[in-house]
Scaffold this active site. Structure first.
Site, short mmCIF file in Angstrom:
data_model
loop_
_atom_site.label_atom_id
_atom_site.label_comp_id
_atom_site.label_asym_id
_atom_site.label_seq_id
_atom_site.Cartn_x
_atom_site.Cartn_y
_atom_site.Cartn_z
N ASP A 43 1.03 -0.67 0.34
CA ASP A 43 -0.15 0.36 -0.12
C ASP A 43 1.33 1.13 0.45
OD1 ASP A 43 -2.54 1.03 0.23
OD2 ASP A 43 -3.42 0.70 2.27
N CYS A 82 -6.32 4.47 -3.44
CA CYS A 82 -6.65 3.12 -3.62
C CYS A 82 -7.79 2.10 -3.97
CB CYS A 82 -6.98 2.43 -1.94
SG CYS A 82 -5.41 3.13 -0.75
N HIS A 136 -9.12 -3.13 -2.71
CA HIS A 136 -9.80 -2.64 -1.62
C HIS A 136 -11.00 -2.74 -0.56
CE1 HIS A 136 -10.77 1.28 0.46
NE2 HIS A 136 -9.72 1.91 0.51
N HIS A 276 -0.23 2.54 -5.78
CA HIS A 276 0.05 4.38 -6.20
C HIS A 276 1.39 4.43 -5.39
CE1 HIS A 276 -2.02 5.11 -2.46
NE2 HIS A 276 -2.79 4.04 -2.91
#
Ligand SMILES: *[C@@H]1O[C@H](CO)[C@@H](O)[C@H](O)[C@H]1NC(C)=O
Ligand SMILES: *[C@@H]1O[C@H](CO)[C@@H](O)[C@H](O)[C@H]1NC(C)=O
Length: 488
Positions: A43, A82, A136, A276
């Site tokens: 993450d 996310c 997610h 990301h």
């Protein structure tokens, strides 16, 4: 009727023909025994890793993985937040096709019944398993991590996740505080463990179980790190971020050394990436939520046994655990690396191809009615020959590769919901392209009811050159276009 995905069409016109011709050259037969897949999704991890040239980060286990891998130096997420990013790369479609720019819809009912990477592997005889944060949580995966479609067994979530906001950090006042980023003594926290530790243990248990399985496995492990509170002084946020990277690296190290112990490293490909990046004060910003490289750029590496590294000999260990906090050892360089900009939507076709499965066809436009197709380019061509050697820093490789990202805004000027606008509040969409030489972004009007971008209404533009302005601090859009100045 409005044309769906018009923004992409607009960009795609320029390069469509180049892509089409390159793609036909990358297809073909690729035979391997059914390789297992271990997909590690971290993450919020920007490439602050030793193997990406970061000399502050201590990530020896990921660097060791990179030393046996093909590493993509310029890999980019399609939207720097996310849920939209995960749904995008797990379905192999861009946000304009999943129609998920926020956290509030499930693509199967909101956009189209799109297949996912794990679903495709499951339908092709794999046992698919999810540990930790892969999809997610919440509506965007139907409160079930897209079960039962994507997974053979119910997804695992660490029990200690629920204490994320429990008061466990002792402040200068002597009191325990909630949600502060601080070093914790694992013995003091509820259940005496932490979510990512539990996920590693569960993943190792599953690997142990699968060792004797007749079917190949696809195991996705999602690590998540604590959110960083903004009231910390900047220095501490950066320090905490790097500490979290090292903590996560220890988990990856334990997982990969178990792969070695179980003698699974010869038959399992290992892929590591993130959803990301993360801004650590660049452009005066924290977290993600933008089109800048610091938010969109992600680590991406593939270890493919016998392909990116020689098969380990009997008794040889590829992934012995390395302690990130031990006195600095020699930094391991990536096995091979590619400079071409690539996209996370490439994961679907690339994983399928590396596993010897049929690579899903490119999507038609529109593709809402097509369950199985992909919008990303397969990266298989980079694995083809053993002569792929593109050194990082050696600019001047192929110039045609482009990575697309996008980010929505509710207004031209920053306001309370600029970072995470709900779909209905989106008024402006920033479409961004990254080539090896530059990043170019245009912010255009967007109609969230029709999902329609209007490229004749340009609100602002940005243009940065990689060579002279690697941190994207000097927007030269005005000089090049004479357009309005960006307000973001
Ligand atoms: C969506 O796809 C899943 C998996 O292939 C399938 O089981 C389901 O019936 C499909 N749903 C619809 C509404 O077509
Ligand atoms: C989403 O979850 C609900 C509750 O479990 C279920 O009834 C529904 O069928 C799911 N949606 C899809 C598209 O599978």
């Amino acid at each position: 009727m409005p044309l769906p995905g018009q923004g992409l069409l607009w960009f795609g016109v320029v390069l469509g023909s180049i892509y089409a011709s390159r793609e036909s050259a990358t297809q073909g037969n690729w035979t391997t025994d059914a390789l297992n897949v271990l997909l590690i999704i971290v993450d919020d991890l920007r490439p602050s890793l030793g193997c990406y040239g970061d000399r502050l980060a201590k990530s020896p286990n990921i660097d060791q993985l990179a030393s046996h891998s093909l590493l993509f130096y310029n890999a980019f997420a399609q939207q720097a937040v996310c849920a939209p990013s995960r749904v995008s790369f797990l379905t192999g479609r861009r946000p304009d096709t999943t129609r998920l720019y926020d956290f509030n819809s499930y693509w199967r009912v909101h956009a189209g019944n799109f297949s996912t990477i794990p679903q495709y592997f499951k339908e092709n005889g794999y046992v698919t398993m999810s540990v930790g944060k892969v999809f997610h949580p919440g509506i965007s995966s139907n409160h079930s991590d897209d079960s039962p479609y994507s997974w053979s067994v119910p997804p695992y979530h660490p029990s200690s996740e629920k204490y994320e906001n429990t008061k466990t950090c002792r402040g200068p006042d002597g009191e325990l505080h909630a949600n502060l980023l601080c070093p914790v003594d694992v013995a003091d926290v509820p259940e005496g463990t932490l979510p990512d530790k539990q996920s590693t243990e569960q993943a190792i248990q599953l690997l142990t179980k699968m060792k004797t399985s007749a079917e190949p496995f696809f195991l996705a492990v999602g690590y998540h790190k604590p959110h960083i509170p903004f009231r910390y002084p900047k220095r501490k946020i950066r320090q905490s971020y790097f500490a979290s990277v090292s903590y996560m690296d220890t988990q990856v190290g334990r997982l990969l050394s178990a792969l070695d112990d179980l003698q699974l490293a010869t038959g399992t490909m290992v892929v590591l990436t993130s959803d990301h990046g993360w801004s650590l004060g660049e452009h005066g910003e924290w977290a993600k939520y933008s089109n800048f490289d610091v938010s969109t750029r992600v680590p991406l590496m593939f270890y493919v046994p016998g392909r990116t590294a020689p098969l380990p000999e009997a008794g040889q260990r590829l992934f012995p655990y390395v302690d990130p906090f031990a006195p600095a050892s020699e930094l391991l360089e990536p096995g091979q690396s590619v400079l071409d900009p690539v996209e996370l939507v490439a994961l679907f076709p690339t994983l399928a191809g590396l596993a010897g499965l049929h690579v899903p066809p490119l999507c038609p436009v529109p593709s809402f009615h097509v369950e199985l197709c992909r919008e990303g380019q397969s990266l298989l061509k980079y694995f083809r020959s053993s002569s792929v050697e593109v050194e990082p820093g050696l600019l001047g490789g192929p110039r045609e590769s482009i990575a697309y990202s996008q980010y929505p805004r509710p207004a031209d000027s920053p306001q309370w919901n600029s970072d995470k606008p709900s779909l209905k509040d989106i008024k402006v969409m920033g479409y961004s392209i990254r080539t090896i030489d530059y990043r170019y972004t245009v912010w255009v009007s967007f109609d969230p009811r029709e999902f329609l971008a209007n490229f004749s209404e340009v609100h602002a533009g940005e243009l940065y050159f990689v060579d002279s302005d690697p941190w994207q601090d000097h927007n030269v859009y005005n000089g090049s276009q004479g357009g309005p100045s960006p307000r973001h």
